[in-house]
Design a protein around this motif. Structure first.
Motif, PDB file in Angstrom:
ATOM      1  N   SER A  13       0.665  -1.174   0.083  1.00  0.00           N
ATOM      2  CA  SER A  13      -0.170   0.031  -0.079  1.00  0.00           C
ATOM      3  C   SER A  13       0.857   1.144   0.143  1.00  0.00           C
ATOM      4  CB  SER A  13      -0.787  -0.020   1.125  1.00  0.00           C
ATOM      5  OG  SER A  13      -1.702  -1.157   1.197  1.00  0.00           O
ATOM      6  N   PHE A  14       2.035   1.363   0.799  1.00  0.00           N
ATOM      7  CA  PHE A  14       2.733   2.620   0.920  1.00  0.00           C
ATOM      8  C   PHE A  14       3.247   2.948  -0.530  1.00  0.00           C
ATOM      9  CE2 PHE A  14       7.137   4.461   1.544  1.00  0.00           C
ATOM     10  CZ  PHE A  14       6.781   5.456   1.947  1.00  0.00           C
ATOM     11  N   GLY A  15       3.963   1.691  -1.224  1.00  0.00           N
ATOM     12  CA  GLY A  15       4.427   1.879  -2.349  1.00  0.00           C
ATOM     13  C   GLY A  15       3.324   2.409  -3.536  1.00  0.00           C
ATOM     14  N   LEU A  16       2.480   1.742  -3.349  1.00  0.00           N
ATOM     15  CA  LEU A  16       1.420   2.151  -4.627  1.00  0.00           C
ATOM     16  C   LEU A  16       0.824   3.515  -4.203  1.00  0.00           C
ATOM     17  CD1 LEU A  16      -0.949  -0.967  -4.660  1.00  0.00           C
ATOM     18  CD2 LEU A  16       0.835  -0.137  -6.202  1.00  0.00           C
ATOM     19  N   ILE A  17       0.558   3.879  -3.054  1.00  0.00           N
ATOM     20  CA  ILE A  17       0.154   5.243  -2.859  1.00  0.00           C
ATOM     21  C   ILE A  17       1.171   6.388  -3.345  1.00  0.00           C
ATOM     22  CG2 ILE A  17      -0.203   6.891  -0.897  1.00  0.00           C
ATOM     23  CD1 ILE A  17      -1.610   4.663   0.915  1.00  0.00           C
ATOM     24  N   GLY A  24       0.346  11.876 -10.000  1.00  0.00           N
ATOM     25  CA  GLY A  24      -0.844  12.887 -10.163  1.00  0.00           C
ATOM     26  C   GLY A  24      -2.119  12.356  -9.663  1.00  0.00           C
ATOM     27  N   PHE A  25      -2.124  11.172  -9.200  1.00  0.00           N
ATOM     28  CA  PHE A  25      -3.584  10.955  -8.921  1.00  0.00           C
ATOM     29  C   PHE A  25      -3.810  11.201  -7.408  1.00  0.00           C
ATOM     30  CE2 PHE A  25      -2.320   7.442 -11.713  1.00  0.00           C
ATOM     31  CZ  PHE A  25      -3.232   7.673 -12.822  1.00  0.00           C
ATOM     32  N   VAL A  26      -5.120  11.604  -7.080  1.00  0.00           N
ATOM     33  CA  VAL A  26      -5.645  11.587  -5.889  1.00  0.00           C
ATOM     34  C   VAL A  26      -6.148  10.433  -5.266  1.00  0.00           C
ATOM     35  CG1 VAL A  26      -7.091  12.595  -4.259  1.00  0.00           C
ATOM     36  CG2 VAL A  26      -6.411  14.012  -5.931  1.00  0.00           C
ATOM     37  N   VAL A  27      -5.364   9.897  -4.105  1.00  0.00           N
ATOM     38  CA  VAL A  27      -5.631   8.645  -3.458  1.00  0.00           C
ATOM     39  C   VAL A  27      -6.277   8.526  -2.130  1.00  0.00           C
ATOM     40  CG1 VAL A  27      -4.655   6.326  -2.899  1.00  0.00           C
ATOM     41  CG2 VAL A  27      -3.755   7.832  -4.920  1.00  0.00           C
ATOM     42  N   ASP A  28      -7.508   7.769  -1.939  1.00  0.00           N
ATOM     43  CA  ASP A  28      -8.003   7.381  -0.717  1.00  0.00           C
ATOM     44  C   ASP A  28      -7.760   5.877  -0.619  1.00  0.00           C
ATOM     45  OD1 ASP A  28      -9.262  10.037  -0.303  1.00  0.00           O
ATOM     46  OD2 ASP A  28     -11.353   9.338  -0.883  1.00  0.00           O
ATOM     47  N   HIS A  29      -7.056   5.580   0.735  1.00  0.00           N
ATOM     48  CA  HIS A  29      -6.690   4.305   1.193  1.00  0.00           C
ATOM     49  C   HIS A  29      -7.671   3.908   2.302  1.00  0.00           C
ATOM     50  CE1 HIS A  29      -3.794   1.365   2.833  1.00  0.00           C
ATOM     51  NE2 HIS A  29      -4.206   0.961   2.036  1.00  0.00           N
ATOM     52  N   PHE A 103       3.144  -7.642  -9.634  1.00  0.00           N
ATOM     53  CA  PHE A 103       3.144  -7.129 -10.970  1.00  0.00           C
ATOM     54  C   PHE A 103       4.017  -5.651 -10.962  1.00  0.00           C
ATOM     55  CE2 PHE A 103      -0.029  -5.448  -7.566  1.00  0.00           C
ATOM     56  CZ  PHE A 103       0.106  -4.196  -7.575  1.00  0.00           C
ATOM     57  N   LEU A 104       4.429  -5.187 -12.017  1.00  0.00           N
ATOM     58  CA  LEU A 104       5.045  -4.064 -12.407  1.00  0.00           C
ATOM     59  C   LEU A 104       4.221  -2.864 -11.970  1.00  0.00           C
ATOM     60  CD1 LEU A 104       6.787  -5.100 -15.742  1.00  0.00           C
ATOM     61  CD2 LEU A 104       7.641  -4.960 -13.490  1.00  0.00           C
ATOM     62  N   SER A 105       4.757  -1.947 -11.306  1.00  0.00           N
ATOM     63  CA  SER A 105       4.084  -0.852 -10.911  1.00  0.00           C
ATOM     64  C   SER A 105       3.685   0.008 -12.077  1.00  0.00           C
ATOM     65  CB  SER A 105       4.804   0.034  -9.912  1.00  0.00           C
ATOM     66  OG  SER A 105       6.285   0.446 -10.593  1.00  0.00           O
ATOM     67  N   GLN A 106       4.368   0.330 -13.036  1.00  0.00           N
ATOM     68  CA  GLN A 106       4.370   0.875 -14.308  1.00  0.00           C
ATOM     69  C   GLN A 106       2.891   0.399 -14.981  1.00  0.00           C
ATOM     70  OE1 GLN A 106       4.787   4.265 -14.775  1.00  0.00           O
ATOM     71  NE2 GLN A 106       6.002   4.102 -12.858  1.00  0.00           N
ATOM     72  N   GLU A 107       2.733  -0.891 -15.049  1.00  0.00           N
ATOM     73  CA  GLU A 107       1.637  -1.400 -15.685  1.00  0.00           C
ATOM     74  C   GLU A 107       0.230  -1.312 -14.961  1.00  0.00           C
ATOM     75  OE1 GLU A 107       0.040  -5.747 -17.391  1.00  0.00           O
ATOM     76  OE2 GLU A 107       1.757  -5.792 -16.106  1.00  0.00           O
ATOM     77  N   LEU A 108       0.395  -1.154 -13.479  1.00  0.00           N
ATOM     78  CA  LEU A 108      -0.736  -0.589 -12.986  1.00  0.00           C
ATOM     79  C   LEU A 108      -1.105   0.602 -13.381  1.00  0.00           C
ATOM     80  CD1 LEU A 108      -1.855  -1.349  -9.247  1.00  0.00           C
ATOM     81  CD2 LEU A 108      -1.533   0.916  -9.911  1.00  0.00           C
TER      82      LEU A 108
END
Length: 221
Positions: A13-17, A24-29, A103-108
């Motif tokens: 989660s920390f890495g994805l946020i 440039g995304f706004v993220v609610d976790h 998975f690869l982060s940039q693919e997400l």
């Protein structure tokens, strides 16, 4: 874009946020299914990134509840479950796409952007890849501005490749696009259909990425 991320693994989660906010995304976790269910019902999101294995309420049940309440924002499933039956349940519940961990982060990021564009209606315009084009609203494919005559299976494969243009699409995803939940599909059928499709549009336009899947390119035939 505003993203709802429902993932209980703290490190992931920390890495994805950090990744998503850096793009440039706004993220609610949130870290459990009950909170994900609530946020998805009351929040205004452009896309959801939803882990299937959430505590307190399974991700597939969360998604089913969202769709039952007519919450139609696109949802990308994250799963460590590699069995087709689990993925089929997610699609039946209303998932738009999935990634299998790891998975690869940039693919997400690429898949989230693609889902966001589709949700905003940008896919109503013709999508081009070199001299090949696809109009999602009508399902029409054209090559060098001439209509392409494709079978239903060929169209399903090519539309999936266009949906994630510039991203490697796993073999399993293409197989799912052809057959859905059918269990009796022949193992080599994807290669047979892919061969016919390549002969129609040019072999160089679909690149095989060994061990990963297929990639639509703008390479000339």
């Amino acid at each position: 874009m505003k993203i709802l991320l429902a993932e209980d693994d703290a490190q992931l989660s920390f890495g994805l946020i950090r990744l998503l906010r850096g793009e440039g995304f706004v993220v609610d976790h949130c870290v459990n299914g009950v909170d994900a269910h609530h946020l998805g019902l009351v929040g205004d999101y452009d896309c959801g990134v939803l882990d299937l294995g959430l505590p307190m309420m399974d991700g597939a049940l969360v998604l089913e509840a969202w769709r039952g309440a007519r919450r139609e924002f696109p949802v990308l499933i994250l799963t460590a479950r590699d069995a087709w039956v689990e993925k089929a349940a997610a699609f039946k519940a209303g998932a738009d796409d999935y990634l299998t961990k790891p998975f690869l982060s940039q693919e997400l990021v690429a898949r989230v952007r693609a889902l966001g564009r589709r949700a905003r209606g940008q896919s109503a315009q013709a999508v081009c890849c070199g001299d090949l084009s696809y109009r999602p609203t009508s399902g029409e494919f054209r090559l060098a501005d001439q209509p392409l005559r494709l079978t239903a299976f060929e169209s399903r494969i090519l539309s999936k490749l266009f949906q994630f243009k510039g991203v490697v699409v796993e073999r399993e995803k293409l197989f799912d696009a052809i057959y859905g939940e059918e269990d009796e599909a022949p193992e080599n059928s994807l290669e047979v259909i892919m061969g016919r499709l390549r002969r129609k549009i040019g072999a160089a336009k679909i690149m095989t990425v060994r061990g990963q899947g297929y990639l639509l390119t703008d390479t000339a035939s």
